[in-house]
Scaffold this active site. Structure first.
Site, short mmCIF file in Angstrom:
data_model
loop_
_atom_site.label_atom_id
_atom_site.label_comp_id
_atom_site.label_asym_id
_atom_site.label_seq_id
_atom_site.Cartn_x
_atom_site.Cartn_y
_atom_site.Cartn_z
N ASP A 1 -0.33 -7.98 -3.52
CA ASP A 1 0.29 -6.69 -3.77
C ASP A 1 -0.71 -5.62 -3.31
OD1 ASP A 1 2.11 -4.76 -4.86
OD2 ASP A 1 0.86 -4.66 -6.65
N ASP B 1 -0.64 -1.55 -4.32
CA ASP B 1 -0.98 -0.53 -5.32
C ASP B 1 -1.35 -1.17 -6.65
OD1 ASP B 1 -0.64 2.06 -3.98
OD2 ASP B 1 1.41 1.36 -3.69
N ASP C 1 -0.05 -6.92 -9.78
CA ASP C 1 -0.07 -6.39 -11.15
C ASP C 1 1.32 -6.27 -11.77
OD1 ASP C 1 0.47 -2.95 -11.23
OD2 ASP C 1 0.60 -4.11 -9.38
#
EC number: 3.1.3.48
Length: 301
Positions: free
Chosen positions: A11, A13, A247
């Site tokens: 991922d 961000d 996240d």
């Protein structure tokens, strides 16, 4: 010995970079008052402003914002290979690609974007601008206790297959064959953001030498599970192992659906699943839980 290929599906961000958590203050909140939250917001706003400006000024984003595709080669079949050195992108009548002609015009733009990505920021900005970017990067890295540089170091370790930085040999393809281990290692990015600003982020956050443009996916319209399925289709054979790192809940659920190991990144300073903190050894542990530890593969030990 059969060569093992490790595919690391990242991922962006709040994983490889920090931006949203700077803007909304959640990064500073995790430090219980130790971090200067307004400074984090200020840093985040500077990044946000410049990312959008560069996307518009150099990567056609103002023209193609409403034409997001999941990856740059999605329309490659419409690109007839025309020489674009004298092509006027401002006067070609491009509009959202509802027909083949406009899909071809969008494919031209994607080709130019891919070339700019491969060439790097030094071919876009002069030294004065590069110095400004370096200053912003270093200020952000200092504020976040080396989150950016630590994440980049782990990407380097992943594609080299060794935690010793002397073995880190980033390649423009984003794929490294390790003669030491008889294995290859690939970094892939699946971001929930739109494609063009995400590519610009890769350039500005110094990730472009470690993740090639072909390996950057936007799940904005199609979802992360679809992107994961495409990635498996590209790289899959019996000697390929996948691991997702992020996240959010969406990449977690997608990894579970694919039966891939998933590493959840945690902003809290006490966590080992953050940057600095996450190591290639830890990533290797997640691989071994799902795939076992083949005798021929010792690069995570």
């Amino acid at each position: 010995m059969n060569q093992i290929t490790n595919v690391y599906v990242w991922d962006m961000d709040e994983t490889l970079i920090l931006l949203k958590s700077l803007l909304n203050g959640t990064y500073a909140e995790a430090f219980s008052g130790v971090k200067d939250a307004p400074k984090g917001v200020e840093i985040g706003k500077m990044w946000e402003k410049h990312i959008l400006q560069i996307s518009d000024d150099f990567f056609f984003y103002e023209q193609i914002e409403n034409c997001n595709k999941p990856f740059l080669e999605a329309l490659s079949k419409y690109d007839d290979g025309q020489d674009l050195s004298d092509y006027d992108f401002k006067q070609d009548g491009f509009s959202p690609p509802h027909d083949d002609l406009n899909k071809k015009k969008l494919a031209y733009r994607h080709r130019v974007i891919a070339n700019k990505y491969k060439q790097g920021l030094h071919n876009i900005f002069d030294q004065e601008m590069m110095d400004l970017w370096d200053a912003l990067y270093n200020m952000t890295d200092e504020y976040t206790d080396r989150w950016l540089s630590s994440a980049r170091a782990v990407l380097e370790q992943c594609i080299s297959g060794n935690e010793d930085p002397t073995f880190c040999l980033p390649a423009s393809s984003g794929i490294v064959n390790s003669n030491r281990t008889g294995s290859s290692h690939i970094n892939v990015l699946v971001t929930s953001g739109s494609l063009i600003p995400s590519l610009v982020k890769c350039l500005l956050f110094r990730l472009d030498s470690l993740i090639s443009y072909e390996n950057v996916y936007s799940s904005w319209d199609v979802g992360k599970l679809q992107c994961f399925e495409w990635i498996k289709g590209r790289f899959n054979n019996r000697n390929v192992r996948f691991c997702a790192i992020g996240d959010g809940w969406e990449e977690c659920e997608a990894a579970q659906a694919m039966k891939w190991p998933f590493i959840k990144i945690d902003l809290r300073p006490s966590s080992s699943h953050r940057f600095p903190g996450l190591s290639l050894k830890t990533v290797g542990f997640y691989f071994s839980v799902v795939y076992g530890n083949p005798d021929s593969e010792n690069d995570e030990e």
